[in-house]
Write an enzyme that holds these catalytic residues in place. Structure first.
Site, short mmCIF file in Angstrom:
data_model
loop_
_atom_site.label_atom_id
_atom_site.label_comp_id
_atom_site.label_asym_id
_atom_site.label_seq_id
_atom_site.Cartn_x
_atom_site.Cartn_y
_atom_site.Cartn_z
N TRP A 318 41.83 37.60 40.76
CA TRP A 318 41.78 36.32 41.48
C TRP A 318 40.66 36.34 42.52
O TRP A 318 40.00 35.33 42.76
CB TRP A 318 43.12 36.04 42.17
CG TRP A 318 43.13 34.78 42.99
CD1 TRP A 318 43.45 33.52 42.56
CD2 TRP A 318 42.83 34.64 44.39
NE1 TRP A 318 43.36 32.62 43.59
CE2 TRP A 318 42.98 33.28 44.73
CE3 TRP A 318 42.45 35.54 45.38
CZ2 TRP A 318 42.76 32.80 46.01
CZ3 TRP A 318 42.22 35.07 46.67
CH2 TRP A 318 42.37 33.71 46.97
N HIS A 319 40.43 37.50 43.12
CA HIS A 319 39.45 37.59 44.19
C HIS A 319 38.01 37.53 43.69
O HIS A 319 37.11 37.17 44.47
CB HIS A 319 39.65 38.88 44.99
CG HIS A 319 40.80 38.80 45.96
ND1 HIS A 319 42.10 39.04 45.59
CD2 HIS A 319 40.84 38.50 47.28
CE1 HIS A 319 42.88 38.89 46.64
NE2 HIS A 319 42.14 38.56 47.68
N GLY A 320 37.77 37.87 42.46
CA GLY A 320 36.40 37.79 41.98
C GLY A 320 36.25 38.29 40.55
O GLY A 320 37.03 39.12 40.09
#
Length: 470
Positions: A318-320
């Site tokens: 989700w973060h990258g």
């Protein structure tokens, strides 16, 4: 547009507040917040605002349809289609190039990448939209029948681009029945000032040193890398927590109550405790919409471990769209599993608990290094440099990079501010002074910090924000 910009502080926010309080009608105020939120987003993303409006329409009609359907299978099909469409936009803009690049490398192909800029805040507003349709499907909320009000919820500018991830259940009553007051407005403004100071005074200055080292560590030694890692550890906290505090304060100025997103995470007793304190709204989102539906911890240990691995794989991703974020998520999954199945029996020991508390800080610090360095080759070199424990070039490095290294001293107030010290002092003073005197003192401190923040913004154009790319 960002909260820590002169345009937002001295033009956008005062104009919105003035127009908001001119008229007492709820429909006017909600419509104004919706329109101003779209303008806020369009300031930096003039084309992608239409993507957000498509998201609003998709979830508006999905909610109405789910409320009218009686059959479980049909409702499940509608929900699945809605979730798929929500995630397809997120996947296309955020992850398409990652998969294309890896397929090209794996199979020696030459598929062209999309190369589109990532819409700001798409991960945040997509998760808010998903929680809305899922909760309508679960009959936890009634669908919002006014599309403008749903657009206001999804696009609301205080939490639009960086959270906290506000669920519809958090503000369902506030949309029509919130009570604005001078007390709420003033306390929200004070929160905004404290959050602004965290971002501008602490995070921005720590970023100068951390970014200078991580961008070129060829001349750095082990001690410099450890200092840079510690600076980044503080930077990302004050950057993100400061923004969340500003968001909560802004919401309160308009009568909304947003959930707390950070609770002194660097005082955590364990990795499990850390994730109860860091980015609380994201952790609870994955818990309620991924981990528990997979079976949570009410299952066989092997299945429980699988559930943790899947949840944290997705949390990292989700973060990258880079491998380091996947490694970062699985890194935390490993320690959470270890704590659950090996260390839990020792946590009652005071000696073990004290030692493990320090070890938790070490785990988190290394985790932020993994998070910060996206190139896996560079990540290996950074970790190798850190654990070489050579510090022969420290003095020379500081002399040659004096301007950047001077920001190291911001770590001292940063460490104090990230600890339990401010709460301890505030409690002592609060018990000494009357409530009115304590409030005046708090407002005075907040105003001084606001003036200092404005001075820093005027003096420097360096105003990065880490979570914009998520």
């Amino acid at each position: 547009m960002v909260f820590s910009s002169m345009v937002f502080i001295f033009i956008f926010l005062p104009v919105v507040v003035l127009l908001y309080y001119i008229f007492p009608w709820r429909a006017w105020r909600n419509t104004l917040l919706c329109l101003s939120s779209l303008i806020f987003y369009a300031w930096g993303e003039p084309l992608y605002v239409f993507l957000m409006l498509l998201s609003v329409l998709l979830n508006y009609f999905s909610g109405l349809l789910l409320n009218r359907i009686s059959g479980k299978k049909t409702a499940a099909l509608v929900l699945s289609l809605s979730v798929l469409l929500n995630l397809s936009a997120l996947f296309f803009f955020k992850y398409a190039d990652f998969f294309i690049s890896n397929i090209n490398s794996l199979f020696s192909l030459d598929i062209k990448t999309v190369n589109l800029p990532l819409p700001i805040g798409i991960s945040f507003y997509t998760f808010q939209a998903l929680s809305y349709v899922i909760d309508v499907y679960r009959k936890r909320i009634e669908p919002q029948r006014n599309p403008v009000y749903l657009a206001m919820y999804i696009a609301f500018f205080p939490q639009l681009i960086a959270g906290p991830i506000v669920r519809y259940t958090d503000i369902e009553k506030d949309i029509n029945d919130r009570k604005e007051s001078l007390e709420c407005f003033s306390s929200g403004l004070i929160q905004f000032f404290f959050g602004l100071a965290s971002k501008v005074i602490l995070a921005n200055n720590l970023a100068v040193f951390a970014d200078s080292v991580f961008s070129d560590f060829s001349e750095a030694d082990s001690l410099i890398m450890w200092l840079a890692a510690a600076a980044y550890m503080l930077q990302i906290f004050f950057d993100f927590a400061g923004y969340s505090i500003m968001a909560i304060g802004l919401g309160r100025m308009f009568g909304f109550s947003f959930p707390v997103n950070f609770n002194k995470p660097y005082t955590a007793l364990s990795v499990t405790d850390f994730w109860r304190r860091w980015h609380i709204t994201l952790s609870s989102w994955f818990r309620d919409y991924v981990y528990i539906p997979l079976g949570g911890n009410r299952c066989h240990p092997a299945r429980h471990i699988f559930n943790i691995l899947v949840t944290w794989l997705l949390t990292g991703f989700w973060h990258g769209a880079e491998w380091n974020f996947i490694i970062w998520g699985l890194y935390y999954a490993f320690f959470l599993i270890i704590e659950k199945y090996l260390f839990s029996r020792f946590m009652k020991s005071r000696v073990f608990s004290a030692i493990y508390r320090l070890f938790t800080l070490f785990i988190v610090l290394i985790g932020w290094v993994i998070f910060r360095v996206e190139n896996l080759g560079e990540l290996g070199r950074v970790l190798n440099l850190m654990f070489s424990f050579r510090a022969e070039n420290t003095a020379l490095y500081i002399v040659e990079h004096a301007a950047d290294c001077g920001r190291i001293f911001y770590m001292i107030p940063g460490i104090l501010a990230a600890s339990s010290f401010p709460g301890f002092i505030a409690g002592k003073i609060g018990r000494t002074l009357s409530p009115s005197c304590f409030l005046v003192l708090k407002a005075l401190i907040a105003f001084i910090l606001f003036l200092l923040s404005v001075m820093f913004l005027i003096a420097s154009s360096y105003n990065p924000f880490i979570y914009f790319r998520f």
